[in-house]
Design an enzyme around this catalytic site. Sequence first.
Site, mmCIF file in Angstrom:
data_model
loop_
_atom_site.group_PDB
_atom_site.id
_atom_site.type_symbol
_atom_site.label_atom_id
_atom_site.label_comp_id
_atom_site.label_asym_id
_atom_site.label_seq_id
_atom_site.Cartn_x
_atom_site.Cartn_y
_atom_site.Cartn_z
ATOM 1 N N TYR A 92 0.667 -1.249 -0.058
ATOM 2 C CA TYR A 92 0.105 -0.061 -0.095
ATOM 3 C C TYR A 92 0.567 1.480 -0.001
ATOM 4 O O TYR A 92 0.420 2.272 0.277
ATOM 5 C CB TYR A 92 -0.964 0.015 1.106
ATOM 6 C CG TYR A 92 -0.499 -0.456 2.448
ATOM 7 C CD1 TYR A 92 0.732 0.512 3.315
ATOM 8 C CD2 TYR A 92 -0.766 -1.507 3.052
ATOM 9 C CE1 TYR A 92 1.260 0.096 4.424
ATOM 10 C CE2 TYR A 92 -0.189 -1.613 4.444
ATOM 11 C CZ TYR A 92 0.901 -1.022 4.934
ATOM 12 O OH TYR A 92 1.337 -1.441 6.087
ATOM 13 N N LYS A 114 -11.060 3.871 11.900
ATOM 14 C CA LYS A 114 -11.321 2.343 12.549
ATOM 15 C C LYS A 114 -12.808 2.236 12.565
ATOM 16 O O LYS A 114 -13.642 2.943 12.688
ATOM 17 C CB LYS A 114 -10.863 2.597 14.048
ATOM 18 C CG LYS A 114 -9.383 2.519 13.991
ATOM 19 C CD LYS A 114 -8.551 1.411 13.949
ATOM 20 C CE LYS A 114 -7.182 1.388 14.571
ATOM 21 N NZ LYS A 114 -7.150 0.470 15.550
ATOM 22 N N CYS A 117 2.535 -8.725 48.116
ATOM 23 C CA CYS A 117 3.509 -8.583 49.138
ATOM 24 C C CYS A 117 3.114 -8.111 50.494
ATOM 25 O O CYS A 117 3.733 -7.850 51.523
ATOM 26 C CB CYS A 117 4.644 -7.352 48.837
ATOM 27 S SG CYS A 117 3.829 -5.722 48.685
ATOM 28 N N CYS A 136 8.139 -4.987 46.972
ATOM 29 C CA CYS A 136 6.924 -5.871 46.406
ATOM 30 C C CYS A 136 7.425 -6.307 44.987
ATOM 31 O O CYS A 136 7.942 -5.998 44.311
ATOM 32 C CB CYS A 136 5.909 -4.740 45.976
ATOM 33 S SG CYS A 136 4.483 -5.785 45.079
HETATM 34 S S1 IVH Z 1 -0.332 3.354 4.984
HETATM 35 C C1 IVH Z 1 2.377 6.684 6.152
HETATM 36 N N1 IVH Z 1 -2.210 1.957 4.344
HETATM 37 O O1 IVH Z 1 -1.310 0.231 9.627
HETATM 38 C C2 IVH Z 1 1.412 5.738 5.949
HETATM 39 N N2 IVH Z 1 -1.254 1.341 6.386
HETATM 40 O O2 IVH Z 1 -1.479 2.494 11.970
HETATM 41 C C3 IVH Z 1 1.834 4.304 6.593
HETATM 42 N N3 IVH Z 1 -1.932 -0.730 7.678
HETATM 43 O O3 IVH Z 1 1.952 0.290 10.412
HETATM 44 C C4 IVH Z 1 0.767 3.213 6.491
HETATM 45 N N4 IVH Z 1 -3.231 -1.244 6.208
HETATM 46 O O4 IVH Z 1 0.712 -1.655 9.188
HETATM 47 C C5 IVH Z 1 -1.338 1.995 5.243
HETATM 48 N N5 IVH Z 1 -3.827 0.222 3.515
HETATM 49 C C6 IVH Z 1 -2.873 0.688 4.466
HETATM 50 C C7 IVH Z 1 -2.749 -0.155 5.488
HETATM 51 C C8 IVH Z 1 -1.883 0.083 6.694
HETATM 52 C C9 IVH Z 1 -2.800 -1.704 7.434
HETATM 53 C C10 IVH Z 1 -1.121 -0.546 8.854
HETATM 54 C C11 IVH Z 1 0.175 -0.507 8.825
HETATM 55 C C12 IVH Z 1 0.653 0.732 9.632
HETATM 56 C C13 IVH Z 1 -0.473 0.812 10.529
HETATM 57 C C14 IVH Z 1 -0.609 2.314 10.730
#
Ligand code: IVH
Length: 681
Positions: free
Chosen positions: A232, A320, A417, A436
């Site tokens: 990605y 999320k 403890c 402890c």
């Molecule tokens: S982009 C600077 N794209 O999410 C941008 N990350 O919390 C970096 N991840 O460490 C990440 N799917 O492991 C990107 N479609 C996606 C992703 C993705 C999963 C994970 C990745 C990253 C984490 C960030």
Amino acid sequence: MTVSPTTPQEVQKKLEELRATIRRHDHLYYVINRPEISDSEYDRLFRALQALEAQYPERITPDSPTQRVGAPPLEQFKKVPHEYPMLSLDSHLNIEDVKAFDQRVRRELDVEAVEYAVEPKFDGLSVELIYENGSFVRGSTRGDGLIGEDITLNLRTIRPLPLKLQERMAPSLTLVVRGEVYMRLEDFHELNRRLTENNEEPFANPRNGAAGSLRQLDSRITADRPLTLTCYDLRGAIFQGGKTHWDSISLLEQLGLPIPQYRRRCQTIEEVIAFHKEMAEQRDQLPFEIDGIVVKVNRQNWQEALGEKSRSPRWAIAFKFPARKEITKVHQIIVSVGRTGALTPIALLNPVEIGGVTVSRATLHNVEEVARKDIRPGDTVKVERAGDVIPDIVERVPVKGEVRSDPFVFPTECPVCHSATLQEGPIIYCTGQTVCPAQLKGSLEHFASKGAMNIDGLGKKTVAQFVDQGLVKDLSDLFTVNKEQLLKLEGFAEKSATQLVEAIEKSKQAPLPRFLFGLGIRHVGAHIAQVLARHIGSLEGLMISYKEDLQALHEIGPEIASSVESFFQEPRNLDVLKRMEDLGVRVGTVERLSDRTNQPLAGKIFVLTGTLEGFSRQEAKQKIESQGGRVTSSVSKQTDYVVAGKEAGSKLNKAEQLKVTVLDEEEFKSILDGGSPSALE
Ligand code: IVH
């Protein structure tokens, strides 16, 4: 029937043909899921290549399809610095926060509309893949974001990962590809079945399964695990060519790399929200776990203009999905003691599966939470799991006719403890501190952990042995442990004992930020430890800092400041530090930011707007920062200068309104070249 090649040219031609054909079928099968030949046909091709290579071993190339496994197990992973920092993402759960992100982005870019590229957020492990001249040469884990572990051999075993990129596109440049290694749900369950059958421990969830399989010193084990990959992100010289994230992902696809199957360009934040909703609805039908979507500003020059914070980009966020919830029963409530001495009530649950993961304990946080939620043993409860965090009990679910047990009462003494406990706000602490064992174990584990002193081989189990056997009574005792003592402990042999003693010895040269973090001072996490180190520069400096001075520092609030001050005033802590020094621990120093105050732009706040001809935004920012200045995103009374390039927008108007000095590119350059800024005022 093919005739065996005879001349060297014919052999070479045949080898290349076979490899190209196999690569093509690998791509069809593993990447785009549209196989064109039967398994037996594929096996025939593969065996033909193996046979020919066996005849001409000097002609085997590392990117041949036969070369996915074969190296002997490693002693340990090598550390590799990343080509670019591997950032993580700020995450948001609410639509309002996502809209606020969009507003901030448009405000900072000074534009009406921004196109976003959106993708699922895969729940696995991020990896960096390096391709040189079209061949996969190196890959690593994220590590601390700057330095990862070299897992090239393990990555080579992942079938969707091409060892060689598609010929027609392969650029002779270095490509830095980022992606996620994960496990499909079906494969995860099958693997767990296999592990259980062999009396091995199954994995708690697909993400752990992927992590456990990828971080194997023996790549043959990884080869046997059903890992998959999606890519990605693309950086490297080629990155300049692509104008958008979308195009760079399309380029990855053309090069034969696996990319997210679902992705979309959105013209408004409303379209982003709609994609999030669609993916949330599809989530349970997908063959792998996703925990949200990732929203990225599509244009790369805008990404660059927005830049990065310390650990995450300002041009992308994770949006999320809400946590998944399930109902189960509490069968017991226990109290655990952590390294800070905080007593945490934990509910032991009848195991329940939440989104593919078995949950059997949940935290009740503190005494107030227990009282507020009134959770008692035997109660039916709603439990939620949000990503990585420990599951949480949302509420009790009343059940008709249910007879409840007595309310849970907190112990008045430490369950480990037996020291008296003390309540501070909603948290009850054990006053045992150094006596402890639970606190000592927690502190030692933390001190030795990856982000702190990073002592390989000193995990939970060994720490427990050290404390239980009385070898270690405070942190400094760690540096007295010797090989003879280790050999008497269960599970240690000559080699492991030598390695641990060496690891402890090595940790004696301690970088200041890691050491500070390792001390476990309340409110001093890894990031704050960095901040303190950069401002104060040395351990000695911190020991004599007053809270008023600390509080004056950027990012340090009153709570942190008093916590640091009182830590270094406590005689027992000073004794431990003194003893460490006597035992040879040498804490490093860090160049102080304030040592740069004689720099020309010290303390000056800049805002950049419009397009500069001579620099990219990132370069301009670096130039300013390297001379002690700061760059912020919006114009206020605090702003010293607004640098206005071509097509400067509303920020320029704002600057004029607030009577902030506006510099054109020429004036800006002259300041950077040492022209006095005050002369312009
Ligand atoms: S982009 C600077 N794209 O999410 C941008 N990350 O919390 C970096 N991840 O460490 C990440 N799917 O492991 C990107 N479609 C996606 C992703 C993705 C999963 C994970 C990745 C990253 C984490 C960030």
